[in-house]
Design a protein around this motif. Structure first.
Motif, PDB file in Angstrom:
ATOM      1  N   THR A  97       2.200  34.221  11.713  1.00 26.51           N
ATOM      2  CA  THR A  97       1.438  32.971  11.756  1.00 26.51           C
ATOM      3  C   THR A  97       1.370  32.308  10.389  1.00 26.51           C
ATOM      4  O   THR A  97       1.649  31.103  10.242  1.00 26.51           O
ATOM      5  N   LEU A  98       1.004  33.078   9.375  1.00 26.99           N
ATOM      6  CA  LEU A  98       0.802  32.491   8.058  1.00 26.99           C
ATOM      7  C   LEU A  98       2.117  32.184   7.354  1.00 26.99           C
ATOM      8  O   LEU A  98       2.215  31.210   6.608  1.00 26.99           O
ATOM      9  N   LEU A  99       3.139  32.988   7.584  1.00 28.38           N
ATOM     10  CA  LEU A  99       4.439  32.664   6.988  1.00 28.38           C
ATOM     11  C   LEU A  99       4.995  31.383   7.591  1.00 28.38           C
ATOM     12  O   LEU A  99       5.593  30.556   6.885  1.00 28.38           O
ATOM     13  N   HIS A 100       4.801  31.187   8.872  1.00 29.53           N
ATOM     14  CA  HIS A 100       5.228  29.936   9.495  1.00 29.53           C
ATOM     15  C   HIS A 100       4.447  28.761   8.909  1.00 29.53           C
ATOM     16  O   HIS A 100       5.016  27.697   8.631  1.00 29.53           O
ATOM     17  N   ALA A 101       3.149  28.948   8.704  1.00 26.87           N
ATOM     18  CA  ALA A 101       2.322  27.887   8.128  1.00 26.87           C
ATOM     19  C   ALA A 101       2.742  27.555   6.704  1.00 26.87           C
ATOM     20  O   ALA A 101       2.618  26.410   6.257  1.00 26.87           O
ATOM     21  N   SER A 102       3.241  28.548   5.969  1.00 25.86           N
ATOM     22  CA  SER A 102       3.618  28.319   4.568  1.00 25.86           C
ATOM     23  C   SER A 102       4.782  27.349   4.424  1.00 25.86           C
ATOM     24  O   SER A 102       5.014  26.809   3.343  1.00 25.86           O
ATOM     25  N   ASN A 103       5.509  27.103   5.504  1.00 30.24           N
ATOM     26  CA  ASN A 103       6.659  26.207   5.431  1.00 30.24           C
ATOM     27  C   ASN A 103       6.274  24.754   5.195  1.00 30.24           C
ATOM     28  O   ASN A 103       7.059  23.989   4.627  1.00 30.24           O
ATOM     29  N   ASP A 104       5.083  24.348   5.641  1.00 23.23           N
ATOM     30  CA  ASP A 104       4.713  22.937   5.498  1.00 23.23           C
ATOM     31  C   ASP A 104       3.316  22.756   4.900  1.00 23.23           C
ATOM     32  O   ASP A 104       2.643  21.772   5.166  1.00 23.23           O
ATOM     33  N   HIS A 105       2.874  23.735   4.116  1.00 31.41           N
ATOM     34  CA  HIS A 105       1.617  23.613   3.385  1.00 31.41           C
ATOM     35  C   HIS A 105       1.864  23.813   1.892  1.00 31.41           C
ATOM     36  O   HIS A 105       2.880  24.377   1.499  1.00 31.41           O
ATOM     37  N   ASP A 106       0.915  23.346   1.090  1.00 32.86           N
ATOM     38  CA  ASP A 106       1.034  23.481  -0.364  1.00 32.86           C
ATOM     39  C   ASP A 106       0.458  24.797  -0.864  1.00 32.86           C
ATOM     40  O   ASP A 106       0.931  25.351  -1.858  1.00 32.86           O
ATOM     41  N   THR A 107      -0.573  25.269  -0.189  1.00 34.80           N
ATOM     42  CA  THR A 107      -1.250  26.498  -0.605  1.00 34.80           C
ATOM     43  C   THR A 107      -1.650  27.287   0.628  1.00 34.80           C
ATOM     44  O   THR A 107      -2.118  26.721   1.616  1.00 34.80           O
ATOM     45  N   LEU A 108      -1.463  28.591   0.542  1.00 37.86           N
ATOM     46  CA  LEU A 108      -1.851  29.509   1.606  1.00 37.86           C
ATOM     47  C   LEU A 108      -2.947  30.418   1.061  1.00 37.86           C
ATOM     48  O   LEU A 108      -2.810  30.973  -0.033  1.00 37.86           O
ATOM     49  N   GLN A 120       0.856  -1.191   0.000  1.00 33.32           N
ATOM     50  CA  GLN A 120       0.000   0.000   0.000  1.00 33.32           C
ATOM     51  C   GLN A 120       0.895   1.245   0.000  1.00 33.32           C
ATOM     52  O   GLN A 120       1.674   1.452   0.927  1.00 33.32           O
ATOM     53  N   THR A 121       0.800   1.985  -1.056  1.00 34.47           N
ATOM     54  CA  THR A 121       1.607   3.198  -1.150  1.00 34.47           C
ATOM     55  C   THR A 121       0.875   4.354  -0.472  1.00 34.47           C
ATOM     56  O   THR A 121      -0.336   4.501  -0.605  1.00 34.47           O
ATOM     57  N   HIS A 122       1.630   5.117   0.264  1.00 38.42           N
ATOM     58  CA  HIS A 122       1.044   6.265   0.976  1.00 38.42           C
ATOM     59  C   HIS A 122       0.892   7.440   0.016  1.00 38.42           C
ATOM     60  O   HIS A 122       1.852   7.870  -0.610  1.00 38.42           O
ATOM     61  N   VAL A 123      -0.325   7.907  -0.135  1.00 39.50           N
ATOM     62  CA  VAL A 123      -0.608   9.051  -0.988  1.00 39.50           C
ATOM     63  C   VAL A 123      -0.663  10.296  -0.099  1.00 39.50           C
ATOM     64  O   VAL A 123      -1.485  10.384   0.814  1.00 39.50           O
ATOM     65  N   ARG A 124       0.211  11.223  -0.376  1.00 37.73           N
ATOM     66  CA  ARG A 124       0.260  12.431   0.438  1.00 37.73           C
ATOM     67  C   ARG A 124      -0.951  13.319   0.162  1.00 37.73           C
ATOM     68  O   ARG A 124      -1.255  13.636  -0.979  1.00 37.73           O
ATOM     69  N   ARG A 125      -1.622  13.690   1.214  1.00 40.91           N
ATOM     70  CA  ARG A 125      -2.788  14.555   1.086  1.00 40.91           C
ATOM     71  C   ARG A 125      -2.327  16.018   0.975  1.00 40.91           C
ATOM     72  O   ARG A 125      -1.540  16.490   1.801  1.00 40.91           O
ATOM     73  N   PRO A 126      -2.793  16.729  -0.055  1.00 42.23           N
ATOM     74  CA  PRO A 126      -2.436  18.161  -0.146  1.00 42.23           C
ATOM     75  C   PRO A 126      -2.888  18.904   1.104  1.00 42.23           C
ATOM     76  O   PRO A 126      -3.908  18.576   1.708  1.00 42.23           O
ATOM     77  N   ARG A 127      -2.125  19.928   1.478  1.00 44.84           N
ATOM     78  CA  ARG A 127      -2.433  20.689   2.688  1.00 44.84           C
ATOM     79  C   ARG A 127      -2.662  22.156   2.333  1.00 44.84           C
ATOM     80  O   ARG A 127      -1.857  22.772   1.638  1.00 44.84           O
ATOM     81  N   ILE A 128      -3.772  22.687   2.809  1.00 46.32           N
ATOM     82  CA  ILE A 128      -4.117  24.086   2.576  1.00 46.32           C
ATOM     83  C   ILE A 128      -4.199  24.791   3.923  1.00 46.32           C
ATOM     84  O   ILE A 128      -4.846  24.305   4.856  1.00 46.32           O
TER      85      ILE A 128
END
Length: 264
Positions: free
Chosen positions: A86-97, A13-21
């Motif tokens: 807050t949002l710049l920190h979040a942008s480090n590990d998300h796909d879309t802000l 079973q391959t792990h499919v990465r879920r996009p993060r917003i």
């Protein structure tokens, strides 16, 4: 000779990465619009949504919006820190802000004071929700991509992804400076730029035929060509730490949400 039955291998079973917003909301009308936009587009790709709410936000209003998309994986964080941090920190590990174009604090031209710093320094794609109601709600079914810059491939790929997910048509625009302007001209013919962009679209999505539009104007005035669009996709510009004139103009004046691609 008796043959021994070989055990049937169990497929891995391959792990499919879920996009993060990640989405910032502050309880204002545009903060709510940003949350609605993020949830709607998360649903088209089964993405997770992390909501970063200001302390002044309405918890019940956020809960009602999340309840409408209860099948999505969502989290809510109330941060006392500044929205920029807050949002710049979040942008480090998300796909879309995602954020609204104005909140409780905005300048004389209506753009929120946090928007330009966030878009300039974000480590992922940033969507600034703005424009007329039909565009914000995605009713036009047109995605517009501005080409002719350094990051055309990334811009086109993002625009194609949104067009396919939302079953929208795709428009490619390229602005050609008017005669007599001080804009530095390039050696590439405008028609070649659009033709190359067209070929890349067909390579990525063979069933998608883009509309091509050559705009005779200053490049930043090409923002007007994104009317009747649900999203304008463009690059940040060629200078690190500084947005291009066309991108800055789009954030201030576009009639639809703006996606600024983060090239990698």
């Amino acid at each position: 000779m008796t043959r021994t039955a070989q055990p049937t291998p169990i497929p891995r079973q391959t792990h499919v990465r879920r996009p993060r917003i990640a989405v910032g909301t502050d309880g204002t009308a545009w903060g709510d619009a940003a949350l609605d936009w993020a949830l709607r587009h998360a649903a088209t790709q089964s993405a997770s949504v992390d909501v970063f709410a200001a302390q002044a936000s309405d918890d019940q209003a956020i809960a009602r919006r999340l309840a409408a998309y209860r099948w999505l994986f969502t989290t809510v964080t109330v941060s006392p820190d500044s929205p920029v941090n807050t949002l710049l920190h979040a942008s480090n590990d998300h796909d879309t802000l995602v954020l609204g174009y104005r909140g409780r604090r905005h300048g004389p031209f209506g753009l929120g004071r946090s928007v330009l710093p966030i878009v300039t320094e974000s480590q992922c794609d940033t969507v600034v929700v703005r424009g007329e109601t039909r565009a914000v709600q995605g009713e036009h079914r047109w995605i517009t991509a501005a080409v002719g810059g350094t990051h055309d491939e990334a811009v086109i790929r993002r625009a194609v992804q949104f067009a396919v997910r939302t079953r929208s048509k795709l428009r490619l625009i390229h602005a050609v400076p008017l005669p007599g302007t001080h804009t530095v001209l390039t050696a590439t013919e405008p028609a070649d730029i659009l033709e190359h962009a067209h070929d890349l679209v067909r390579e990525i999505a063979p069933d998608l035929t883009p509309s091509l539009r050559l705009v005779r104007s200053h490049p930043h005035e090409a923002v007007r060509a994104s009317d009747r669009s649900d999203l304008l996709v463009l690059g940040p510009g060629n200078r690190p730490g500084k947005l291009s004139v066309i991108t800055s103009t789009a954030l201030h004046m576009a009639p639809c949400p703006v996606l600024v691609v983060k090239p990698f």
